[in-house]
Design a protein around this motif. Structure first.
Motif, short mmCIF file in Angstrom:
data_model
loop_
_atom_site.label_atom_id
_atom_site.label_comp_id
_atom_site.label_asym_id
_atom_site.label_seq_id
_atom_site.Cartn_x
_atom_site.Cartn_y
_atom_site.Cartn_z
N LEU A 138 0.88 -1.17 0.00
CA LEU A 138 0.00 0.00 0.00
C LEU A 138 0.91 1.22 0.00
CD1 LEU A 138 -2.73 1.42 0.23
CD2 LEU A 138 -2.62 1.09 2.71
N ASN A 139 1.02 1.87 -1.14
CA ASN A 139 1.98 2.93 -1.35
C ASN A 139 1.27 4.27 -1.41
OD1 ASN A 139 4.44 4.21 -2.02
ND2 ASN A 139 3.99 4.02 -4.20
N PHE A 140 1.47 5.10 -0.37
CA PHE A 140 0.86 6.42 -0.34
C PHE A 140 1.79 7.44 -0.98
CE2 PHE A 140 -1.42 4.45 3.22
CZ PHE A 140 -2.72 4.86 2.96
N ALA A 141 1.25 8.24 -1.90
CA ALA A 141 1.96 9.40 -2.43
C ALA A 141 1.54 10.60 -1.59
CB ALA A 141 1.62 9.61 -3.90
N LEU A 142 2.44 11.03 -0.72
CA LEU A 142 2.11 12.04 0.29
C LEU A 142 3.10 13.20 0.15
CD1 LEU A 142 0.25 12.61 2.74
CD2 LEU A 142 1.92 11.42 4.17
N ASN A 143 2.57 14.40 -0.08
CA ASN A 143 3.41 15.54 -0.45
C ASN A 143 4.23 15.17 -1.68
OD1 ASN A 143 4.34 18.17 -0.29
ND2 ASN A 143 6.02 17.65 1.08
N TYR A 144 3.52 14.69 -2.68
CA TYR A 144 4.13 14.18 -3.90
C TYR A 144 3.66 15.00 -5.11
CZ TYR A 144 4.74 11.29 -8.04
OH TYR A 144 5.08 10.85 -9.30
N GLY A 145 4.58 15.22 -6.05
CA GLY A 145 4.24 15.83 -7.33
C GLY A 145 5.09 15.19 -8.41
N GLY A 146 4.48 14.90 -9.55
CA GLY A 146 5.20 14.22 -10.62
C GLY A 146 6.36 15.03 -11.17
N ASN A 178 15.05 3.99 -11.84
CA ASN A 178 15.57 3.66 -10.50
C ASN A 178 15.78 4.90 -9.65
OD1 ASN A 178 15.58 0.92 -11.02
ND2 ASN A 178 17.71 0.87 -11.67
N ALA A 179 15.97 6.07 -10.29
CA ALA A 179 16.19 7.31 -9.55
C ALA A 179 14.88 7.94 -9.09
CB ALA A 179 16.96 8.30 -10.42
N LEU A 180 13.74 7.44 -9.59
CA LEU A 180 12.44 7.97 -9.20
C LEU A 180 12.03 7.47 -7.82
CD1 LEU A 180 10.61 7.51 -12.62
CD2 LEU A 180 11.39 9.68 -11.64
N MET A 181 11.01 8.09 -7.25
CA MET A 181 10.55 7.70 -5.92
C MET A 181 9.95 6.30 -5.90
SD MET A 181 8.91 11.28 -4.59
CE MET A 181 9.90 12.77 -4.50
N THR A 182 9.55 5.80 -7.06
CA THR A 182 9.01 4.44 -7.16
C THR A 182 10.09 3.41 -7.44
OG1 THR A 182 8.53 4.93 -9.48
CG2 THR A 182 6.70 5.13 -7.92
N GLY A 183 11.35 3.82 -7.45
CA GLY A 183 12.44 2.90 -7.78
C GLY A 183 12.47 1.67 -6.90
N PHE A 184 12.04 1.81 -5.65
CA PHE A 184 12.06 0.67 -4.73
C PHE A 184 11.10 -0.45 -5.15
CE2 PHE A 184 8.52 3.17 -3.23
CZ PHE A 184 7.61 2.24 -2.75
N LEU A 185 10.16 -0.12 -6.05
CA LEU A 185 9.19 -1.12 -6.49
C LEU A 185 9.73 -2.01 -7.61
CD1 LEU A 185 5.97 1.10 -6.50
CD2 LEU A 185 6.45 -0.79 -4.94
N GLY A 186 10.88 -1.68 -8.16
CA GLY A 186 11.48 -2.51 -9.20
C GLY A 186 10.59 -2.67 -10.41
N LEU A 208 4.03 10.91 -13.66
CA LEU A 208 4.11 11.31 -15.07
C LEU A 208 4.99 10.37 -15.89
CD1 LEU A 208 4.41 15.17 -14.62
CD2 LEU A 208 2.37 13.81 -15.09
N TRP A 209 6.08 9.90 -15.35
CA TRP A 209 6.94 8.95 -16.06
C TRP A 209 6.31 7.56 -16.06
CZ3 TRP A 209 11.93 8.79 -18.35
CH2 TRP A 209 12.49 7.51 -18.48
N GLN A 210 5.81 7.14 -14.92
CA GLN A 210 5.40 5.75 -14.72
C GLN A 210 4.16 5.35 -15.50
OE1 GLN A 210 6.16 8.03 -12.43
NE2 GLN A 210 7.31 7.18 -10.71
N ILE A 211 3.29 6.30 -15.84
CA ILE A 211 2.03 5.94 -16.49
C ILE A 211 2.10 6.03 -18.01
CG2 ILE A 211 0.64 6.58 -14.49
CD1 ILE A 211 -0.16 9.13 -16.07
N ALA A 212 3.32 6.01 -18.56
CA ALA A 212 3.49 6.14 -20.01
C ALA A 212 2.63 5.14 -20.77
CB ALA A 212 4.96 5.97 -20.38
N TYR A 213 2.50 3.92 -20.27
CA TYR A 213 1.71 2.89 -20.96
C TYR A 213 0.63 2.30 -20.05
CZ TYR A 213 4.84 3.08 -24.92
OH TYR A 213 5.55 3.51 -26.02
N SER A 214 0.25 3.02 -19.01
CA SER A 214 -0.83 2.56 -18.14
C SER A 214 -2.17 2.70 -18.86
CB SER A 214 -0.87 3.40 -16.85
OG SER A 214 0.33 3.31 -16.13
#
Length: 256
Positions: A138-146, A178-186, A208-214
């Motif tokens: 369960l990953n909360f984006a808190l004080n987060y901006g793309g 890997n440099a993004l905040m979601t890098g830990f999710l592999g 913004l990066w991660q949803i390129a093909y969502s």
């Protein structure tokens, strides 16, 4: 494409999206329709996080990322911001036994150092208390901006280049991801499905990066009304789509 109120659907358990991200929108409008203060909508919305977390976990989702507070939300009235900063504290205090029981692992990403101490400490404690859980994240984006995330990733890579750890020509998709905040999710960093509630048709500076093909699904329900049935309906819409990631399944059809 917007969807409305959901009814029971039949899902293919083998094609449940591994990572679902949700823009939880419409708390204030939910409250306004009921002649309640906006904070009542936020409180009900946080209660719904519990419901949807359990539903997603039991469906077999591996990562559920929720847009809880954006870097732009600080522009809201101070009383509302203060209430929103208190919600994670109350949520984790109240919901932690259920998270442990559900084997859910909590992660929180964003500019956590800029959060009020009590909010940051509650977030860090939730991550520590569930660190050994092996179920859904369960990953909360808190004080987060793309955009903020992209800037920090660029700065991180620039520092690695400056310190001789990396050559500029070595920077590729993998290094940047890997440099993004979601890098830990592999391999699970990119959402398969992005859902936005309340009928708004915007991304609002989220992943913004991660949803390129969502696959994107927009639903009319306000977040407090978004039910497990509505989640299943969104997944059913996802399963009905043909994901090609820029390619073609029938490679002979090159002219039409």
């Amino acid at each position: 494409m917007a969807t409305s109120k959901a009814s029971k659907v039949k899902l293919d358990p083998a094609r449940i999206p591994a990572h679902i991200a949700i823009i939880m929108d419409g708390n204030g409008r939910w409250a306004k329709r009921r002649f309640l203060p906006r904070v009542a909508g936020h409180k009900q919305g946080m209660q719904n996080v519990k419901t949807i977390t359990k539903a997603a976990s039991r469906l077999g989702v591996k990562v559920l990322t929720l847009y809880a507070f954006s870097t732009e939300n600080w522009k809201r009235p101070g009383s509302e911001v203060n209430y929103l900063m208190r919600l994670p504290v109350d949520f984790f205090n109240d919901f932690m036994p259920d998270l442990i029981k559900e084997n859910v692992k909590v992660e929180v990403m964003g500019e956590l150092d800029d959060l009020p101490p009590q909010t940051r400490q509650a977030s860090e404690k939730a991550m520590a208390d569930t660190a050994n859980n092996t179920g859904m994240i369960l990953n909360f984006a808190l004080n987060y901006g793309g955009r903020d995330e992209l800037v920090h990733a660029a700065q991180k890579l620039a520092k690695q280049v400056q310190e001789g750890e990396l050559f500029p020509d070595d920077i590729d998709d993998r290094h940047f991801a890997n440099a993004l905040m979601t890098g830990f999710l592999g391999d699970l960093a990119d959402p398969d499905l992005l859902i936005r509630t309340s009928g708004e048709l915007r991304i609002s500076n989220f992943l913004l990066w991660q949803i390129a093909y969502s696959e994107l699904v927009f639903v009319d329900d306000y977040w407090p009304d978004f039910s497990p049935a509505a989640l299943e309906a969104a997944i059913a819409e996802y399963q009905a789509r043909d994901r090609r990631f820029g390619g073609l399944k029938n490679k002979t059809a090159i002219f039409w």
